[in-house]
Design a protein around this motif. Structure first.
Motif, PDB file in Angstrom:
ATOM      1  N   VAL A  30       0.833  -1.198   0.000  1.00  0.00           N
ATOM      2  CA  VAL A  30       0.000   0.000   0.000  1.00  0.00           C
ATOM      3  C   VAL A  30       0.869   1.250   0.000  1.00  0.00           C
ATOM      4  O   VAL A  30       0.571   2.239  -0.682  1.00  0.00           O
ATOM      5  CB  VAL A  30      -0.958  -0.013   1.206  1.00  0.00           C
ATOM      6  N   LEU A  31       1.959   1.224   0.736  1.00  0.00           N
ATOM      7  CA  LEU A  31       2.867   2.373   0.755  1.00  0.00           C
ATOM      8  C   LEU A  31       3.467   2.613  -0.626  1.00  0.00           C
ATOM      9  O   LEU A  31       3.566   3.761  -1.075  1.00  0.00           O
ATOM     10  CB  LEU A  31       3.990   2.135   1.774  1.00  0.00           C
ATOM     11  N   ALA A  32       3.843   1.523  -1.321  1.00  0.00           N
ATOM     12  CA  ALA A  32       4.506   1.659  -2.622  1.00  0.00           C
ATOM     13  C   ALA A  32       3.541   2.039  -3.737  1.00  0.00           C
ATOM     14  O   ALA A  32       3.904   2.801  -4.639  1.00  0.00           O
ATOM     15  CB  ALA A  32       5.217   0.352  -2.972  1.00  0.00           C
ATOM     16  N   THR A  33       2.320   1.521  -3.679  1.00  0.00           N
ATOM     17  CA  THR A  33       1.386   1.703  -4.794  1.00  0.00           C
ATOM     18  C   THR A  33       0.281   2.711  -4.524  1.00  0.00           C
ATOM     19  O   THR A  33      -0.417   3.111  -5.462  1.00  0.00           O
ATOM     20  CB  THR A  33       0.726   0.364  -5.145  1.00  0.00           C
ATOM     21  N   ARG A  34       0.080   3.076  -3.256  1.00  0.00           N
ATOM     22  CA  ARG A  34      -1.014   3.961  -2.851  1.00  0.00           C
ATOM     23  C   ARG A  34      -2.373   3.371  -3.242  1.00  0.00           C
ATOM     24  O   ARG A  34      -3.318   4.108  -3.533  1.00  0.00           O
ATOM     25  CB  ARG A  34      -0.851   5.358  -3.481  1.00  0.00           C
ATOM     26  N   THR A  35      -2.433   2.058  -3.234  1.00  0.00           N
ATOM     27  CA  THR A  35      -3.699   1.356  -3.468  1.00  0.00           C
ATOM     28  C   THR A  35      -4.102   0.681  -2.168  1.00  0.00           C
ATOM     29  O   THR A  35      -3.503  -0.311  -1.772  1.00  0.00           O
ATOM     30  CB  THR A  35      -3.551   0.291  -4.574  1.00  0.00           C
ATOM     31  N   GLY A  36      -5.089   1.218  -1.499  1.00  0.00           N
ATOM     32  CA  GLY A  36      -5.515   0.672  -0.226  1.00  0.00           C
ATOM     33  C   GLY A  36      -6.034   1.791   0.663  1.00  0.00           C
ATOM     34  O   GLY A  36      -6.114   2.963   0.259  1.00  0.00           O
ATOM     35  N   ILE A 142      -7.584 -10.309  -9.884  1.00  0.00           N
ATOM     36  CA  ILE A 142      -6.159 -10.249 -10.161  1.00  0.00           C
ATOM     37  C   ILE A 142      -5.666  -8.807 -10.256  1.00  0.00           C
ATOM     38  O   ILE A 142      -4.491  -8.520 -10.042  1.00  0.00           O
ATOM     39  CB  ILE A 142      -5.835 -11.028 -11.461  1.00  0.00           C
ATOM     40  N   GLN A 143      -6.593  -7.872 -10.564  1.00  0.00           N
ATOM     41  CA  GLN A 143      -6.222  -6.465 -10.726  1.00  0.00           C
ATOM     42  C   GLN A 143      -6.428  -5.650  -9.442  1.00  0.00           C
ATOM     43  O   GLN A 143      -5.970  -4.508  -9.355  1.00  0.00           O
ATOM     44  CB  GLN A 143      -7.088  -5.818 -11.822  1.00  0.00           C
ATOM     45  N   ALA A 144      -7.127  -6.243  -8.481  1.00  0.00           N
ATOM     46  CA  ALA A 144      -7.630  -5.460  -7.352  1.00  0.00           C
ATOM     47  C   ALA A 144      -6.531  -4.795  -6.530  1.00  0.00           C
ATOM     48  O   ALA A 144      -6.680  -3.652  -6.081  1.00  0.00           O
ATOM     49  CB  ALA A 144      -8.492  -6.334  -6.451  1.00  0.00           C
ATOM     50  N   SER A 145      -5.428  -5.483  -6.326  1.00  0.00           N
ATOM     51  CA  SER A 145      -4.395  -4.918  -5.452  1.00  0.00           C
ATOM     52  C   SER A 145      -3.634  -3.763  -6.104  1.00  0.00           C
ATOM     53  O   SER A 145      -2.876  -3.057  -5.429  1.00  0.00           O
ATOM     54  CB  SER A 145      -3.418  -6.004  -5.010  1.00  0.00           C
ATOM     55  N   TRP A 146      -3.843  -3.566  -7.407  1.00  0.00           N
ATOM     56  CA  TRP A 146      -3.208  -2.446  -8.108  1.00  0.00           C
ATOM     57  C   TRP A 146      -4.200  -1.328  -8.402  1.00  0.00           C
ATOM     58  O   TRP A 146      -3.816  -0.269  -8.901  1.00  0.00           O
ATOM     59  CB  TRP A 146      -2.555  -2.921  -9.403  1.00  0.00           C
ATOM     60  N   GLY A 147      -5.487  -1.575  -8.161  1.00  0.00           N
ATOM     61  CA  GLY A 147      -6.472  -0.534  -8.393  1.00  0.00           C
ATOM     62  C   GLY A 147      -7.073  -0.540  -9.778  1.00  0.00           C
ATOM     63  O   GLY A 147      -7.601   0.483 -10.223  1.00  0.00           O
ATOM     64  N   PRO A 149      -7.236  -2.554 -14.061  1.00  0.00           N
ATOM     65  CA  PRO A 149      -6.408  -3.086 -15.146  1.00  0.00           C
ATOM     66  C   PRO A 149      -5.370  -2.115 -15.674  1.00  0.00           C
ATOM     67  O   PRO A 149      -4.264  -2.516 -16.026  1.00  0.00           O
ATOM     68  CB  PRO A 149      -7.442  -3.442 -16.227  1.00  0.00           C
ATOM     69  N   ALA A 150      -5.697  -0.812 -15.744  1.00  0.00           N
ATOM     70  CA  ALA A 150      -4.741   0.156 -16.278  1.00  0.00           C
ATOM     71  C   ALA A 150      -3.494   0.250 -15.393  1.00  0.00           C
ATOM     72  O   ALA A 150      -2.362   0.284 -15.891  1.00  0.00           O
ATOM     73  CB  ALA A 150      -5.401   1.524 -16.426  1.00  0.00           C
ATOM     74  N   ARG A 151      -3.713   0.263 -14.092  1.00  0.00           N
ATOM     75  CA  ARG A 151      -2.569   0.398 -13.184  1.00  0.00           C
ATOM     76  C   ARG A 151      -1.742  -0.880 -13.150  1.00  0.00           C
ATOM     77  O   ARG A 151      -0.513  -0.826 -13.068  1.00  0.00           O
ATOM     78  CB  ARG A 151      -3.043   0.782 -11.788  1.00  0.00           C
ATOM     79  N   LEU A 152      -2.399  -2.035 -13.211  1.00  0.00           N
ATOM     80  CA  LEU A 152      -1.632  -3.284 -13.265  1.00  0.00           C
ATOM     81  C   LEU A 152      -0.842  -3.353 -14.565  1.00  0.00           C
ATOM     82  O   LEU A 152       0.347  -3.694 -14.563  1.00  0.00           O
ATOM     83  CB  LEU A 152      -2.562  -4.490 -13.150  1.00  0.00           C
ATOM     84  N   ALA A 171       0.217 -13.668 -14.801  1.00  0.00           N
ATOM     85  CA  ALA A 171       0.803 -13.769 -13.460  1.00  0.00           C
ATOM     86  C   ALA A 171       1.339 -12.398 -13.097  1.00  0.00           C
ATOM     87  O   ALA A 171       1.935 -11.716 -13.935  1.00  0.00           O
ATOM     88  CB  ALA A 171       1.924 -14.809 -13.436  1.00  0.00           C
ATOM     89  N   CYS A 172       1.110 -11.979 -11.858  1.00  0.00           N
ATOM     90  CA  CYS A 172       1.545 -10.637 -11.466  1.00  0.00           C
ATOM     91  C   CYS A 172       1.946 -10.619 -10.005  1.00  0.00           C
ATOM     92  O   CYS A 172       1.579 -11.490  -9.216  1.00  0.00           O
ATOM     93  CB  CYS A 172       0.435  -9.619 -11.711  1.00  0.00           C
ATOM     94  N   THR A 173       2.719  -9.602  -9.660  1.00  0.00           N
ATOM     95  CA  THR A 173       2.961  -9.301  -8.261  1.00  0.00           C
ATOM     96  C   THR A 173       1.652  -8.801  -7.670  1.00  0.00           C
ATOM     97  O   THR A 173       1.053  -7.861  -8.190  1.00  0.00           O
ATOM     98  CB  THR A 173       4.045  -8.235  -8.128  1.00  0.00           C
ATOM     99  N   TYR A 174       1.209  -9.428  -6.600  1.00  0.00           N
ATOM    100  CA  TYR A 174      -0.053  -9.033  -5.977  1.00  0.00           C
ATOM    101  C   TYR A 174       0.192  -8.085  -4.806  1.00  0.00           C
ATOM    102  O   TYR A 174      -0.496  -7.088  -4.658  1.00  0.00           O
ATOM    103  CB  TYR A 174      -0.815 -10.273  -5.515  1.00  0.00           C
ATOM    104  N   PHE A 175       1.181  -8.441  -3.976  1.00  0.00           N
ATOM    105  CA  PHE A 175       1.600  -7.560  -2.897  1.00  0.00           C
ATOM    106  C   PHE A 175       3.107  -7.325  -3.038  1.00  0.00           C
ATOM    107  O   PHE A 175       3.898  -8.261  -2.952  1.00  0.00           O
ATOM    108  CB  PHE A 175       1.271  -8.151  -1.528  1.00  0.00           C
TER     109      PHE A 175
END
Length: 270
Positions: A30-36, A142-147, A149-152, A171-175
């Motif tokens: 959350v600190l790195a992505t400001r998603t949360g 799969i996109q939720a932790s990045w906010g 599809p565009a941000r992922l 496959a993606c980094t989720y956290f």
């Protein structure tokens, strides 16, 4: 609980684990992505703090300081908290269901599988946002932790298997943590068992290693396909833990929030 501005998150990072594998890296993500979102029992000198992202919660502090109904914002989510919070959670919601989870860490690099004819495995880029968006509602988690599809797509932290412009697996980094990247993977149903997920995971792990981090993988104890894929991709079990699926708030007059998307693989395997 009340919501605090995310700009205040650095002041509360000491309340949560750092440099750990699995969903405990949520605070760093959350600190790195400001998603949360950041929550506390009060704005001045809070005694209980929570961080939420993609339907997951890290909860820390003193449960004895909570007022009735305080945990309502954590309804219908997956809560990871010390055992001392169990009585408070039990009284706050109509159900609190324990969910046994397993954390794997990447230990071996398998040979990269050869994708089927016509399929290209490559890094997902900004132009692939639409391809991510049309994966379907069952894969939206799969996109939720990045906010979204565009941000992922623009993160540089996803690899996909494409056929004629269609995304078949991703496959993606989720956290995104400081030492570990906890990953997720999803494949469209009609293209499972074609090693597309494995191809994407192997490529993603190489990218994580190139960034100087280690890949981790989290799933339910009872998700055998996810566990098998993790093992095949070179992950080995590090630890087990339990998080709790919360229900509707029991306090009169408090309504529950929306139910989070039910993840099906990778970091949040069902």
């Amino acid at each position: 609980m009340i919501e605090l501005p995310l700009r205040e998150l650095p002041s509360y990072l000491r309340w949560f684990p750092s440099g750990t594998a699995g969903p405990t890296s949520l605070a760093e993500h959350v600190l790195a992505t400001r998603t949360g979102r950041l929550w506390a029992d009060r704005a001045d000198r809070p005694r209980t703090v929570a961080i939420t992202c993609a339907g997951h919660v890290l909860l820390s502090g003193d449960p004895g300081a909570l007022q009735p109904g305080a945990l309502a914002p954590l309804a219908n989510r997956y809560v990871l908290a010390p055992a001392r919070f169990l009585p408070a959670l039990g009284s706050a919601f109509d159900r609190v269901v324990p969910w046994e989870r397993m954390v794997y860490v990447h230990a071996e690099a398998p040979a990269r599988p050869r994708p089927p004819r016509g399929v290209t495995v490559r890094r997902v880029v900004e132009a692939d946002a639409t391809a991510l968006a049309v994966l379907g509602a069952d894969s939206a988690w799969i996109q939720a932790s990045w906010g979204g599809p565009a941000r992922l797509a623009g993160s540089g932290h996803a690899w996909g298997a494409f056929h004629r412009g269609r995304l078949l697996a991703v496959a993606c980094t989720y956290f995104l943590g400081s030492r570990y990247e906890d990953i997720a993977v999803v494949t469209v149903p009609e293209h499972r068992r074609e090693q597309l997920a494995l191809s994407c995971v192997v490529a993603l792990c190489a990218g994580v290693e190139a960034r100087g981090r280690t890949t981790s993988w989290t799933c339910s104890r009872y998700n055998r396909p996810s566990r098998l894929l993790a093992w095949t991709a070179g992950f080995r079990l590090e630890r087990e833990y339990v998080h709790y699926a919360t229900g509707t708030p029991t306090t009169k007059g408090v309504s529950g929030s929306r139910k989070p998307a039910a993840p099906v693989g990778g970091v949040s395997g069902a």
